[in-house]
Scaffold this active site. Structure first.
Site, short mmCIF file in Angstrom:
data_model
loop_
_atom_site.label_atom_id
_atom_site.label_comp_id
_atom_site.label_asym_id
_atom_site.label_seq_id
_atom_site.Cartn_x
_atom_site.Cartn_y
_atom_site.Cartn_z
CG ASP A 218 44.16 3.73 -35.62
OD1 ASP A 218 43.91 3.55 -34.42
OD2 ASP A 218 43.71 3.00 -36.53
CD GLU A 286 46.98 1.61 -31.84
OE1 GLU A 286 46.76 1.65 -33.07
OE2 GLU A 286 46.22 1.03 -31.05
C1 NOJ Z 1 43.39 1.24 -32.84
C2 NOJ Z 1 42.31 2.07 -32.20
O1 NOJ Z 1 42.79 2.54 -30.97
C3 NOJ Z 1 41.10 1.18 -32.07
O2 NOJ Z 1 40.11 1.74 -31.27
C4 NOJ Z 1 40.60 0.86 -33.46
O3 NOJ Z 1 39.54 -0.08 -33.37
C5 NOJ Z 1 41.71 0.27 -34.34
N1 NOJ Z 1 42.97 0.93 -34.19
C6 NOJ Z 1 41.32 0.33 -35.79
O4 NOJ Z 1 41.40 1.66 -36.26
#
Ligand code: NOJ
Length: 566
Positions: A218, A286
């Site tokens: 993430d 991500e």
């Molecule tokens: C990306 C995640 O996909 C999202 O849902 C989240 O709010 C943020 N990162 C923070 O962890």
């Protein structure tokens, strides 16, 4: 990192499950509730594994299911090595791993390395004083000096991604601010501290020892910031009241510094440790590219983080305008860049997720969402399908007073936030679409769930679901689609994207996607055998190399070709 070479690129591809994989993304709260409390859970996922098998999925990715106060619905982790009782137990998770493996389905879990919950034991300690064992595990700073007031002011102008306000929160006990790049309940870990890195690698090992096949990492751009924590420059294009408050500054200093790649590569190395050589593990990172030079941003991840075990998400299905010319240009240079660098690079396409509106809402037309599915499932590498896309679910409007998402609460311009794309999966024509037996689903069901659900679509050979099932099967059965290269061809129409997927001695496929809302003709200049798939019931046939093909509005077609190499 040195370029990774393999004597035979085809071998590098064939032995790795991410090549040609279909990864089904489950948002556990919304997939299937087995307990009747209105929130999805792990037993619910287990009960739907046969369904996932019918979609030919290679792997599932589970959004967080860890203990959490749910300030950001699990992306605020209070304990990295346990399961929140809302979702079940560690025993349920082990059962899920075993039952998925029995169906040859791999399991990838979400790892949130940038921040914890403020209720994590590390932070509870850290906030107490400067000199405790966790004192330097988070990013603490003194207030801005010389303010002339008695109110402590944040040390810089960085903004919180979700609410757009200051990314700093005052802690009276330490008399310092802590950084939260996301919600105030998500303090950023200090990745410059080797003890933090070791702790997160320990978390990885905990789950790898249980048998997970990999991770979705993430928010990785936030792992490294400008070392002096200097102000972000103001954004000259920002218009107050029109743009998200977060975008009042350009995020040059608050994220994306080069150690990001070194930290990720350290984590990638865990996947290659001796203990984990029993099977191939993989991680997907991500990071939404933010500059105009997006291919270079993607490539920085392939170059910096061992591509044998890691790939960045490719978010062009979310970013790029839905136009044939943009895709033609992107696919040509992206895939050439990957091929030139290393045969280990796996493209990793996601056309949607729990943070962006559903495909149907973005593209506007069901036919366009169907041809997008044809395109996604015939692209090389890993492709990610967000739950519900396979039945053409759309965003559900949520009354503002029922909004849950923290992003909806901070900045009025975020509207109702991300809840609309997180509504419960529609399984049957029952009251709550078979999602829950209780009376209180955590988000409302779509109003069309009685007519639009898995049960209804399973019985219709022309449904979204039947299209996804056919595409899934084809992708799994055809080595050319699983492992083959991609060649973008000129088909003599500006509205049509054409590409060929080919693998020596294993067949060749032509894919045509009409991005326009009109009928168009094109001339791909190749000789085809059969039309294998179209999103229209009666589509044209292609017989000779000089044939003109007519495509319906937003039609996608897959042909099997006469392969000159056979
Ligand atoms: C990306 C995640 O996909 C999202 O849902 C989240 O709010 C943020 N990162 C923070 O962890």
């Amino acid at each position: 990192m040195a370029r990774t070479k393999h004597p035979n690129p085809a071998v590098a591809r064939d032995r790795r499950w991410p090549e040609g994989a279909i990864v089904y993304h489950i948002y556990p709260r919304s997939f299937q509730d087995s307990s009747g409390d209105g929130v999805g859970d792990l037993q619910g996922v287990i009960s739907r594994l046969d369904y996932l098998q019918s979609l030919s999925v290679t792997a599932i990715w589970l959004s967080p299911f860890y203990p959490s106060p749910m300030a950001d619905f699990g992306y605020d982790v209070a304990d990295y090595c346990a399961v929140d009782p809302l979702f079940g137990t560690l025993g349920d998770f082990k059962q899920l791993l075993a039952e998925a493996a029995a169906r040859n389905i791999k399991v990838i879990i979400d790892l949130v390395p940038n921040h914890t919950s403020d209720e994590h034991k590390w932070f509870k300690q850290s906030r107490l004083s400067k000199d405790n064992p966790y004192g330097t595990w988070y990013i603490w700073r003194d207030p801005e000096s010389d303010t002339g007031t008695n109110t402590p002011l944040p040390p810089n102008n960085w903004r919180d991604v979700l609410a757009g306000g200051p990314a700093w929160e005052w802690e009276p006990r330490r008399k310092q601010f802590y950084l939260h790049s996301f919600n105030v309940k998500q303090p950023d870990l200090n990745w410059g501290n080797p003890a933090v890195r070791e702790a997160i690698k320990g978390v990885m090992r905990f789950w790898l020892d249980l048998g997970v096949d990999g991770f979705r990492m993430d928010a990785v751009y936030w792992l490294a910031k400008e070392p002096l924590l200097s102000d972000d420059p103001p954004n000259p294009e920002y218009v107050e009241g029109e743009d998200l408050r977060y975008n009042a500054v350009i995020h040059d200093n608050s994220r994306g510094w080069p150690p990001v790649y070194a930290y990720l590569n350290e984590m990638a190395a865990v996947l290659k440790e001796k203990a984990y050589q029993d099977k191939q593990r993989f991680m997907v990172t991500e990071a939404y590219p933010s500059s105009h030079n997006r291919i270079a941003e993607y490539m920085a991840f392939y170059v910096g983080v061992n591509p044998e075990v890691a790939a960045p998400f490719n978010f062009e299905g979310v970013n790029l305008s839905w136009e044939a010319s943009s895709w033609r240009k992107f696919l040509k240079s992206f895939h050439s860049a990957l091929e030139q660098f290393s045969p280990y690079c796996v493209p990793s396409y996601a056309f949607g997720n729990h943070d962006v509106p559903r495909l149907l809402n973005r593209l506007g037309q069901p036919a366009a969402a169907r041809s997008a599915a044809i395109m996604l499932l015939t692209l090389p590498g890993m492709v990610f399908v967000y739950y519900g896309e396979e039945i053409g679910m759309h965003n559900v409007s949520i009354p503002p007073q029922h909004a849950h998402d923290p992003a909806a609460k901070g900045d009025p311009l975020r509207g109702i936030g991300r809840d609309p794309e997180r509504t419960p999966m529609q399984w049957t024509a029952d009251k709550y679409a078979g999602f829950t037996t209780g009376d209180n689903p955590w988000l409302p069901l779509a109003t069309d769930s009685r007519s639009n659900n898995v049960e209804v679509q399973s019985a219709d050979p022309d449904s979204f679901l039947s299209l996804y099932r056919t595409l899934g099967k084809l992708r799994q059965e055809e080595p050319a689609l699983k492992y083959g290269g991609i060649e973008i061809i000129d088909v003599g129409s500006s509205d049509v994207l054409g590409y060929i997927r080919r693998r020596e001695n294993s067949g060749t496929f032509l894919v045509l996607i009409n991005f326009s809302n009109s009928m168009v003709t094109c001339r791909p200049g190749v000789q085809a055998r059969t039309l294998v798939i179209s999103n229209y019931a009666h589509a044209s046939q292609l017989e000779a190399a000089n044939a003109v093909i007519e495509l319906q509005p937003y039609e996608g077609m897959v042909f099997s070709l006469v392969d000159s190499s056979q």
